[in-house]
Motif scaffolding. Structure first.
Motif, PDB file in Angstrom:
ATOM      1  N   PHE A  27       0.807  -1.217   0.000  1.00 49.87           N
ATOM      2  CA  PHE A  27       0.000   0.000   0.000  1.00 49.87           C
ATOM      3  C   PHE A  27       0.843   1.271   0.000  1.00 49.87           C
ATOM      4  CE2 PHE A  27      -3.232  -2.986   1.581  1.00 49.87           C
ATOM      5  CZ  PHE A  27      -4.228  -2.727   0.657  1.00 49.87           C
ATOM      6  N   PRO A  28       1.778   1.421   0.927  1.00 50.83           N
ATOM      7  CA  PRO A  28       2.577   2.656   0.887  1.00 50.83           C
ATOM      8  C   PRO A  28       3.443   2.768  -0.368  1.00 50.83           C
ATOM      9  CG  PRO A  28       3.246   1.271   2.753  1.00 50.83           C
ATOM     10  CD  PRO A  28       2.065   0.624   2.119  1.00 50.83           C
ATOM     11  N   ILE A  29       3.928   1.655  -0.876  1.00 51.37           N
ATOM     12  CA  ILE A  29       4.743   1.687  -2.094  1.00 51.37           C
ATOM     13  C   ILE A  29       3.890   2.105  -3.285  1.00 51.37           C
ATOM     14  CG2 ILE A  29       6.038   0.244  -3.719  1.00 51.37           C
ATOM     15  CD1 ILE A  29       7.000  -1.357  -1.205  1.00 51.37           C
ATOM     16  N   CYS A  30       2.708   1.496  -3.409  1.00 52.05           N
ATOM     17  CA  CYS A  30       1.807   1.862  -4.517  1.00 52.05           C
ATOM     18  C   CYS A  30       1.358   3.316  -4.401  1.00 52.05           C
ATOM     19  CB  CYS A  30       0.593   0.944  -4.540  1.00 52.05           C
ATOM     20  SG  CYS A  30       0.920  -0.705  -5.163  1.00 52.05           S
ATOM     21  N   SER A  31       1.012   3.727  -3.182  1.00 50.64           N
ATOM     22  CA  SER A  31       0.571   5.113  -2.974  1.00 50.64           C
ATOM     23  C   SER A  31       1.665   6.100  -3.361  1.00 50.64           C
ATOM     24  CB  SER A  31       0.156   5.327  -1.514  1.00 50.64           C
ATOM     25  OG  SER A  31      -0.971   4.556  -1.203  1.00 50.64           O
ATOM     26  N   ALA A  32       2.887   5.821  -2.963  1.00 53.05           N
ATOM     27  CA  ALA A  32       4.002   6.712  -3.305  1.00 53.05           C
ATOM     28  C   ALA A  32       4.220   6.760  -4.809  1.00 53.05           C
ATOM     29  CB  ALA A  32       5.274   6.254  -2.594  1.00 53.05           C
ATOM     30  N   THR A  33       4.080   5.620  -5.461  1.00 51.47           N
ATOM     31  CA  THR A  33       4.250   5.565  -6.911  1.00 51.47           C
ATOM     32  C   THR A  33       3.192   6.399  -7.618  1.00 51.47           C
ATOM     33  OG1 THR A  33       5.266   3.379  -6.796  1.00 51.47           O
ATOM     34  CG2 THR A  33       4.330   4.037  -8.920  1.00 51.47           C
ATOM     35  N   PHE A  34       1.934   6.245  -7.206  1.00 54.18           N
ATOM     36  CA  PHE A  34       0.868   7.000  -7.856  1.00 54.18           C
ATOM     37  C   PHE A  34       0.947   8.484  -7.519  1.00 54.18           C
ATOM     38  CE2 PHE A  34      -0.716   2.822  -8.744  1.00 54.18           C
ATOM     39  CZ  PHE A  34      -1.231   2.984 -10.022  1.00 54.18           C
ATOM     40  N   ARG A  35       1.405   8.812  -6.325  1.00 56.06           N
ATOM     41  CA  ARG A  35       1.652  10.220  -5.979  1.00 56.06           C
ATOM     42  C   ARG A  35       2.685  10.806  -6.931  1.00 56.06           C
ATOM     43  NH1 ARG A  35       6.053  12.633  -3.897  1.00 56.06           N
ATOM     44  NH2 ARG A  35       5.747  14.610  -2.852  1.00 56.06           N
ATOM     45  N   ASN A  36       3.769  10.066  -7.137  1.00 53.64           N
ATOM     46  CA  ASN A  36       4.817  10.542  -8.034  1.00 53.64           C
ATOM     47  C   ASN A  36       4.315  10.679  -9.472  1.00 53.64           C
ATOM     48  OD1 ASN A  36       6.725  10.816  -6.022  1.00 53.64           O
ATOM     49  ND2 ASN A  36       7.658   8.834  -6.391  1.00 53.64           N
ATOM     50  N   LEU A  37       3.487   9.749  -9.902  1.00 54.86           N
ATOM     51  CA  LEU A  37       2.926   9.844 -11.248  1.00 54.86           C
ATOM     52  C   LEU A  37       2.074  11.103 -11.407  1.00 54.86           C
ATOM     53  CD1 LEU A  37       1.964   6.138 -11.956  1.00 54.86           C
ATOM     54  CD2 LEU A  37       3.453   7.562 -13.370  1.00 54.86           C
ATOM     55  N   ILE A  38       1.263  11.389 -10.392  1.00 58.05           N
ATOM     56  CA  ILE A  38       0.428  12.595 -10.438  1.00 58.05           C
ATOM     57  C   ILE A  38       1.303  13.841 -10.475  1.00 58.05           C
ATOM     58  CG2 ILE A  38      -1.224  13.999  -9.131  1.00 58.05           C
ATOM     59  CD1 ILE A  38      -2.412  11.273  -8.132  1.00 58.05           C
ATOM     60  N   THR A  68      -4.784   9.299 -17.318  1.00 60.97           N
ATOM     61  CA  THR A  68      -4.957  10.730 -17.092  1.00 60.97           C
ATOM     62  C   THR A  68      -4.701  11.055 -15.619  1.00 60.97           C
ATOM     63  OG1 THR A  68      -7.295  10.532 -16.505  1.00 60.97           O
ATOM     64  CG2 THR A  68      -6.763  10.815 -18.867  1.00 60.97           C
ATOM     65  N   THR A  69      -4.535  12.318 -15.331  1.00 66.81           N
ATOM     66  CA  THR A  69      -4.357  12.748 -13.939  1.00 66.81           C
ATOM     67  C   THR A  69      -5.588  12.396 -13.120  1.00 66.81           C
ATOM     68  OG1 THR A  69      -2.921  14.546 -14.675  1.00 66.81           O
ATOM     69  CG2 THR A  69      -3.825  14.732 -12.456  1.00 66.81           C
ATOM     70  N   ASP A  70      -6.775  12.555 -13.694  1.00 66.37           N
ATOM     71  CA  ASP A  70      -8.003  12.194 -12.977  1.00 66.37           C
ATOM     72  C   ASP A  70      -8.023  10.713 -12.625  1.00 66.37           C
ATOM     73  OD1 ASP A  70      -8.982  14.776 -13.005  1.00 66.37           O
ATOM     74  OD2 ASP A  70     -10.231  14.462 -14.776  1.00 66.37           O
ATOM     75  N   ALA A  71      -7.637   9.871 -13.558  1.00 68.86           N
ATOM     76  CA  ALA A  71      -7.608   8.430 -13.307  1.00 68.86           C
ATOM     77  C   ALA A  71      -6.596   8.091 -12.222  1.00 68.86           C
ATOM     78  CB  ALA A  71      -7.278   7.671 -14.592  1.00 68.86           C
ATOM     79  N   LEU A  72      -5.424   8.709 -12.280  1.00 68.29           N
ATOM     80  CA  LEU A  72      -4.403   8.467 -11.257  1.00 68.29           C
ATOM     81  C   LEU A  72      -4.885   8.916  -9.882  1.00 68.29           C
ATOM     82  CD1 LEU A  72      -1.222   9.627 -13.214  1.00 68.29           C
ATOM     83  CD2 LEU A  72      -1.922   7.271 -12.725  1.00 68.29           C
ATOM     84  N   THR A  73      -5.591  10.023  -9.838  1.00 70.31           N
ATOM     85  CA  THR A  73      -6.126  10.528  -8.571  1.00 70.31           C
ATOM     86  C   THR A  73      -7.162   9.563  -8.003  1.00 70.31           C
ATOM     87  OG1 THR A  73      -5.720  12.798  -9.268  1.00 70.31           O
ATOM     88  CG2 THR A  73      -7.282  12.476  -7.465  1.00 70.31           C
ATOM     89  N   ARG A  74      -8.027   9.032  -8.851  1.00 73.40           N
ATOM     90  CA  ARG A  74      -9.026   8.059  -8.391  1.00 73.40           C
ATOM     91  C   ARG A  74      -8.346   6.800  -7.848  1.00 73.40           C
ATOM     92  NH1 ARG A  74     -11.596   9.855 -13.145  1.00 73.40           N
ATOM     93  NH2 ARG A  74     -10.926   7.979 -14.259  1.00 73.40           N
ATOM     94  N   ILE A  75      -7.312   6.340  -8.530  1.00 73.45           N
ATOM     95  CA  ILE A  75      -6.568   5.165  -8.062  1.00 73.45           C
ATOM     96  C   ILE A  75      -5.926   5.452  -6.715  1.00 73.45           C
ATOM     97  CG2 ILE A  75      -4.550   3.696  -8.502  1.00 73.45           C
ATOM     98  CD1 ILE A  75      -5.224   3.978 -11.515  1.00 73.45           C
ATOM     99  N   LEU A  76      -5.312   6.605  -6.578  1.00 70.86           N
ATOM    100  CA  LEU A  76      -4.659   6.962  -5.314  1.00 70.86           C
ATOM    101  C   LEU A  76      -5.670   7.040  -4.173  1.00 70.86           C
ATOM    102  CD1 LEU A  76      -2.037   7.644  -3.881  1.00 70.86           C
ATOM    103  CD2 LEU A  76      -2.356  10.032  -4.566  1.00 70.86           C
ATOM    104  N   GLU A  77      -6.857   7.519  -4.450  1.00 70.73           N
ATOM    105  CA  GLU A  77      -7.902   7.579  -3.423  1.00 70.73           C
ATOM    106  C   GLU A  77      -8.303   6.171  -2.978  1.00 70.73           C
ATOM    107  OE1 GLU A  77     -10.900   9.915  -5.362  1.00 70.73           O
ATOM    108  OE2 GLU A  77      -9.988  11.806  -4.737  1.00 70.73           O
ATOM    109  N   ALA A 106     -11.442   2.037 -11.003  1.00 72.61           N
ATOM    110  CA  ALA A 106     -11.416   3.492 -10.823  1.00 72.61           C
ATOM    111  C   ALA A 106     -10.657   4.165 -11.962  1.00 72.61           C
ATOM    112  CB  ALA A 106     -10.765   3.841  -9.480  1.00 72.61           C
ATOM    113  N   ARG A 107      -9.656   3.474 -12.474  1.00 70.76           N
ATOM    114  CA  ARG A 107      -8.880   4.006 -13.598  1.00 70.76           C
ATOM    115  C   ARG A 107      -9.770   4.274 -14.790  1.00 70.76           C
ATOM    116  NH1 ARG A 107      -7.514   1.613 -18.049  1.00 70.76           N
ATOM    117  NH2 ARG A 107      -5.728   2.322 -19.240  1.00 70.76           N
ATOM    118  N   SER A 108     -10.736   3.393 -14.997  1.00 71.09           N
ATOM    119  CA  SER A 108     -11.599   3.494 -16.171  1.00 71.09           C
ATOM    120  C   SER A 108     -12.876   4.302 -15.926  1.00 71.09           C
ATOM    121  CB  SER A 108     -12.002   2.085 -16.635  1.00 71.09           C
ATOM    122  OG  SER A 108     -10.868   1.305 -16.851  1.00 71.09           O
ATOM    123  N   ALA A 109     -13.144   4.628 -14.688  1.00 71.83           N
ATOM    124  CA  ALA A 109     -14.409   5.306 -14.349  1.00 71.83           C
ATOM    125  C   ALA A 109     -14.522   6.675 -14.987  1.00 71.83           C
ATOM    126  CB  ALA A 109     -14.544   5.424 -12.839  1.00 71.83           C
TER     127      ALA A 109
END
Length: 109
Positions: A27-38, A68-77, A106-109
């Motif tokens: 979880f923290p590794i994935c969260s950090a990765t998606f934060r960095n992507l955003i 997209t940034t929106d998709a990445l944000t939804r994933i991070l949430e 969530a990525r596809s939502a």
């Protein structure tokens, strides 16, 4: 997750589990990765906003094109919500499996 490949994602999780990896650390590794992507996307590649190696920077550039940034944000949430529930989870693996499925959706939502 970014490619939306549920089957591949679940196989990778299963491999980690079989190798005895602490799935709670995902979880923290994935969260950090998606934060960095955003941050990479919104800053147009300004690496000064994050601490990453050259290899990680190259991966960010490649991966940022997949969503997209929106998709990445939804994933991070989804990941952040699951991380809060981790402590009370009866099974980390089940929580992570469901979270990965929710994140891909969530990525596809």
């Amino acid at each position: 997750m970014l490619a939306g490949e549920i089957h591949t994602t679940l196989h990778q999780l299963n491999d980690l589990s079989q190798k005895g990896k602490d799935l709670g650390r995902c979880f923290p590794i994935c969260s950090a990765t998606f934060r960095n992507l955003i941050l990479f996307q919104v800053s147009k590649g300004d690496l000064s906003l994050m601490e990453v190696s050259e290899a990680e920077a190259a991966a960010l550039k490649e991966q940022s094109a997949l969503a997209t940034t929106d998709a990445l944000t939804r994933i991070l949430e989804v990941l952040a919500d699951a991380e809060l529930r981790l402590r009370d989870a009866a099974s980390k693996k089940i929580l992570l499996e469901v979270t990965l499925l929710r994140a891909i959706e969530a990525r596809s939502a």
